[in-house]
Enzyme design. Structure first.
Site, short mmCIF file in Angstrom:
data_model
loop_
_atom_site.label_atom_id
_atom_site.label_comp_id
_atom_site.label_asym_id
_atom_site.label_seq_id
_atom_site.Cartn_x
_atom_site.Cartn_y
_atom_site.Cartn_z
N ASP A 42 -32.49 11.90 71.73
CA ASP A 42 -33.90 12.20 70.98
C ASP A 42 -33.88 10.86 70.16
O ASP A 42 -34.91 10.85 69.53
CB ASP A 42 -33.53 13.14 69.80
CG ASP A 42 -32.52 12.91 68.60
OD1 ASP A 42 -31.50 12.47 69.27
OD2 ASP A 42 -32.93 13.29 67.65
N ASP A 101 -27.09 15.97 68.09
CA ASP A 101 -27.96 16.40 67.17
C ASP A 101 -29.43 15.69 67.59
O ASP A 101 -29.70 14.68 67.90
CB ASP A 101 -27.67 15.43 65.78
CG ASP A 101 -27.89 16.42 64.48
OD1 ASP A 101 -28.50 17.37 64.62
OD2 ASP A 101 -27.34 15.95 63.46
N ASP A 132 -26.82 14.15 74.43
CA ASP A 132 -26.59 13.73 72.81
C ASP A 132 -26.82 15.35 72.15
O ASP A 132 -27.31 16.25 72.58
CB ASP A 132 -27.90 12.89 72.47
CG ASP A 132 -27.65 12.84 70.95
OD1 ASP A 132 -26.72 12.39 70.46
OD2 ASP A 132 -28.64 12.95 70.37
#
Ligand SMILES: [Mg+2]
Length: 332
Positions: A215, A19, A17
């Site tokens: 995240d 961001d 991922d």
């Protein structure tokens, strides 16, 4: 496998991922470029995965290169591409697709041979709906009309919000919900936590045993679980101990790390006996109303991992406890 083997030694590929893992908005997560370079040096296949449909892959790759990370458009898979892949498989090349969203959406359609149109009167067989910074109400009208006339509906992603440096703003899920209030239909969804985006990335990499690193529990880790992939939650972005302790069975990661460098270190050693979980020197167990945590000089991430397992064990056994109290014990 020896006790000192790194997490990454068990996998042939990593799906990242972006961001919160590689960058935080415009700036790189500290050490991300060096970590990715070391993984590439070991021969690990790398894919970058994003639910953000606004930017075409080349723009995402350019951003990564600016941050010192080697990347080409071929290394990036967007939710718009995964949505276009679903549509080409269903309708075939040359099908007319009503495009709602920005450049990322129309480029994804064109690159697989689908024809973007912009009015329900152009007789589209399907609607693709993704994020566009200049989205107009008229585009939502055309989508609703086309769907009511029988067009298939695919959303790139349904993230309710989008983080900015000024706070949360409505994400593509909010625009999808606006259309949904007018029609009797549910969209097919390409992005995380649904499978198509991750399945496409695994097949593009030709990965045999990939690990997904993210995240957020609700999109990244849930997406990995849905796709049958092992996963690592990194604490460099949105979700931290508080969310991890409350994770439902469908959003519990295989590993946790402070940041992506945890891939290059051995996994945290976790053991359990009689409901007491130990990681490093830290111990944690669940009782009715509370978690009992002893950090014993362990690192924060060791204490978090022991506590997460105790919290999950407790939740699965019907125990209820105050997560804020657990956080206070960790910081003692
Ligand atoms: Mg993220």
């Amino acid at each position: 496998m020896s006790a000192s083997a790194a997490v990454i030694d068990s996998y042939d590929a990593v799906l990242f991922d972006l961001d919160g893992v590689i960058y935080l908005g415009p700036v790189a997560v500290a050490g991300a470029a060096e970590g990715i370079a070391e993984l590439r040096g070991r021969g690990t296949k790398i894919g970058f995965v994003t639910n953000n449909a606004a930017r075409p892959p080349v723009a995402v790759a350019d951003h990564l290169v600016e941050l010192g990370i080697r990347a080409t458009a071929a290394d990036v898979v967007t939710s718009a591409q995964a949505a276009a892949h679903l549509l080409i498989n269903t309708f075939g090349a040359g099908a007319r697709i009503l495009a709602v969203g920005g450049e990322g959406v129309t480029v994804a359609l064109s690159e697989v041979g689908l024809v973007p149109v912009h009015s329900a009167d152009d007789h589209p067989v399907a609607v693709i709906q993704g994020y566009g910074v200049d989205l107009k109400w008229q585009e939502l009208n055309e989508a609703a009309v086309a769907i009511q006339r029988g067009a298939h509906w695919v959303a790139t992603n349904i993230d309710p919000t989008r983080p900015t440096d000024r706070g949360l703003v409505p994400g593509n899920g909010a625009a999808v919900a606006a259309v949904q209030m007018a029609v009797q239909a549910e969209p097919e969804v390409a992005g995380k936590p649904y499978r198509p985006l991750l399945d496409d990335t695994v097949s593009r990499l030709g990965a045999y045993h990939p690990l997904f690193v993210g995240d957020r529990l609700d999109t990244d880790i849930a997406g990995a679980v849905n796709a049958g992939l092992d996963s690592m939650l990194v604490l460099s972005g949105s979700h931290r101990a508080e969310q991890l302790f409350s994770a439902t069975p469908g959003e519990r990661p295989t590993y946790v790390g402070e940041d992506l460098h945890a891939l290059l270190r051995p996994p945290l050693d976790l053991s359990q006996s009689d409901g007491e979980f130990r990681c490093g020197a830290a111990t944690a167990s669940a009782a009715e109303g509370t978690l009992i945590i002893h950090r014993n000089g362990a690192t924060e991430v060791e204490a978090i991992w022991a506590t997460a397992h105790a919290a999950w064990w407790g939740a699965d056994h019907g125990l209820v406890f105050d997560v804020r109290d657990a956080l206070a014990q960790l910081n003692r």
